[in-house]
Design a protein around this motif. Structure first.
Motif, PDB file in Angstrom:
ATOM      1  N   ASN A  48      14.449  -1.853 -22.195  1.00 12.75           N
ATOM      2  CA  ASN A  48      14.475  -2.220 -20.785  1.00 12.75           C
ATOM      3  C   ASN A  48      13.639  -1.295 -19.899  1.00 12.75           C
ATOM      4  O   ASN A  48      13.532  -1.520 -18.698  1.00 12.75           O
ATOM      5  CB  ASN A  48      15.916  -2.254 -20.279  1.00 12.75           C
ATOM      6  CG  ASN A  48      16.641  -3.466 -20.802  1.00 12.75           C
ATOM      7  OD1 ASN A  48      16.156  -4.578 -20.729  1.00 12.75           O
ATOM      8  ND2 ASN A  48      17.828  -3.251 -21.344  1.00 12.75           N
ATOM      9  N   THR A  98      19.820  -7.859 -26.405  1.00 12.45           N
ATOM     10  CA  THR A  98      19.118  -7.353 -25.224  1.00 12.45           C
ATOM     11  C   THR A  98      17.934  -8.236 -24.873  1.00 12.45           C
ATOM     12  O   THR A  98      17.623  -8.431 -23.706  1.00 12.45           O
ATOM     13  CB  THR A  98      18.650  -5.901 -25.475  1.00 12.45           C
ATOM     14  OG1 THR A  98      19.813  -5.088 -25.639  1.00 12.45           O
ATOM     15  CG2 THR A  98      17.815  -5.359 -24.338  1.00 12.45           C
ATOM     16  N   ARG A  99      17.303  -8.811 -25.888  1.00 11.78           N
ATOM     17  CA  ARG A  99      16.095  -9.618 -25.677  1.00 11.78           C
ATOM     18  C   ARG A  99      16.403 -11.110 -25.769  1.00 11.78           C
ATOM     19  O   ARG A  99      15.646 -11.863 -26.379  1.00 11.78           O
ATOM     20  CB  ARG A  99      15.053  -9.238 -26.721  1.00 11.78           C
ATOM     21  CG  ARG A  99      14.532  -7.843 -26.553  1.00 11.78           C
ATOM     22  CD  ARG A  99      13.507  -7.523 -27.602  1.00 11.78           C
ATOM     23  NE  ARG A  99      12.684  -6.419 -27.162  1.00 11.78           N
ATOM     24  CZ  ARG A  99      12.057  -5.593 -27.984  1.00 11.78           C
ATOM     25  NH1 ARG A  99      12.120  -5.778 -29.283  1.00 11.78           N
ATOM     26  NH2 ARG A  99      11.344  -4.609 -27.514  1.00 11.78           N
ATOM     27  N   ASN A 136      22.976  -2.872 -20.854  1.00  7.09           N
ATOM     28  CA  ASN A 136      22.093  -3.770 -20.115  1.00  7.09           C
ATOM     29  C   ASN A 136      22.510  -3.902 -18.650  1.00  7.09           C
ATOM     30  O   ASN A 136      21.650  -4.066 -17.780  1.00  7.09           O
ATOM     31  CB  ASN A 136      22.016  -5.129 -20.811  1.00  7.09           C
ATOM     32  CG  ASN A 136      21.081  -5.077 -21.993  1.00  7.09           C
ATOM     33  OD1 ASN A 136      19.877  -4.979 -21.839  1.00  7.09           O
ATOM     34  ND2 ASN A 136      21.638  -5.121 -23.188  1.00  7.09           N
ATOM     35  N   HIS A 139      21.003  -1.088 -16.950  1.00  7.99           N
ATOM     36  CA  HIS A 139      19.553  -1.267 -16.854  1.00  7.99           C
ATOM     37  C   HIS A 139      19.159  -2.252 -15.772  1.00  7.99           C
ATOM     38  O   HIS A 139      17.981  -2.311 -15.405  1.00  7.99           O
ATOM     39  CB  HIS A 139      18.968  -1.713 -18.199  1.00  7.99           C
ATOM     40  CG  HIS A 139      19.289  -0.765 -19.291  1.00  7.99           C
ATOM     41  ND1 HIS A 139      19.499  -1.166 -20.580  1.00  7.99           N
ATOM     42  CD2 HIS A 139      19.482   0.580 -19.284  1.00  7.99           C
ATOM     43  CE1 HIS A 139      19.801  -0.114 -21.316  1.00  7.99           C
ATOM     44  NE2 HIS A 139      19.798   0.951 -20.548  1.00  7.99           N
ATOM     45  N   ARG A 140      20.087  -3.009 -15.276  1.00  2.65           N
ATOM     46  CA  ARG A 140      19.806  -3.861 -14.130  1.00  2.65           C
ATOM     47  C   ARG A 140      19.961  -3.067 -12.832  1.00  2.65           C
ATOM     48  O   ARG A 140      19.288  -3.347 -11.847  1.00  2.65           O
ATOM     49  CB  ARG A 140      20.727  -5.088 -14.103  1.00  2.65           C
ATOM     50  CG  ARG A 140      20.626  -6.041 -15.298  1.00  2.65           C
ATOM     51  CD  ARG A 140      19.208  -6.226 -15.769  1.00  2.65           C
ATOM     52  NE  ARG A 140      19.052  -7.064 -16.926  1.00  2.65           N
ATOM     53  CZ  ARG A 140      18.735  -6.608 -18.156  1.00  2.65           C
ATOM     54  NH1 ARG A 140      18.640  -5.321 -18.404  1.00  2.65           N
ATOM     55  NH2 ARG A 140      18.521  -7.439 -19.135  1.00  2.65           N
TER      56      ARG A 140
END
Length: 154
Positions: A48, A98-99, A136, A139-140
């Protein structure tokens, strides 16, 4: 880089950080080895592009006694001899989760899931997914508000 605002998890209110830390604590109780959880955190942070989180999780791994070889090669785990089959399965699952938008159709393939399920119980798989999801979430928040890598405030 100048932060756009302080960490949103702090700004949102006093109950947010304890709630997120509670999820992180619950993940530790799922039976997934702590080293594996921390490798997931680092790898998701790398994917990320969250410099704050990469810095933090690399430091956490180092403090936990992980070798420089393992820390420095997490991004290339497939091409190195430093990870166990269990860690590889967990990293593959975390990467796929994650992807999600990188794949057409089934975002997490049956092969990736089956490989992880060879090594981990349902509770541990849930722990891997919760660790990935929590990572995640951070990571946002962190890159969006331009939190700089470095010491953790407060």
């Amino acid at each position: 880089m100048t932060a756009r605002m302080p960490n949103p998890a702090i700004v949102a209110g006093p109950e947010v950080i304890p709630a997120l830390l509670g999820v992180a604590g619950a993940v530790k109780n799922t039976g997934v080895p702590e080293a594996t959880i921390n490798l997931i955190y680092l790898r998701a942070s790398q994917i990320n592009g969250s410099s704050w989180n990469v810095h933090k999780h690399a430091a956490d791994l180092k403090a936990a006694g992980e070798s420089d070889e393992r820390i420095s090669t997490v991004a290339a785990w497939r091409e190195t001899p430093f990870f166990t089959p269990e860690e590889r399965a967990a990293l593959a699952l975390a990467e796929a989760a994650t992807r999600l938008s990188d794949r057409q159709g089934d975002a997490v393939s049956d092969e990736v899931w089956a490989e992880a399920a060879k090594y981990f119980s349902d509770q541990q798989l849930a722990g891997i997914l919760l660790a990935t999801g929590l990572s995640n979430l951070w990571h946002r928040l962190i890159p969006t508000t331009r939190q700089a890598a470095g010491p953790v405030a407060g």
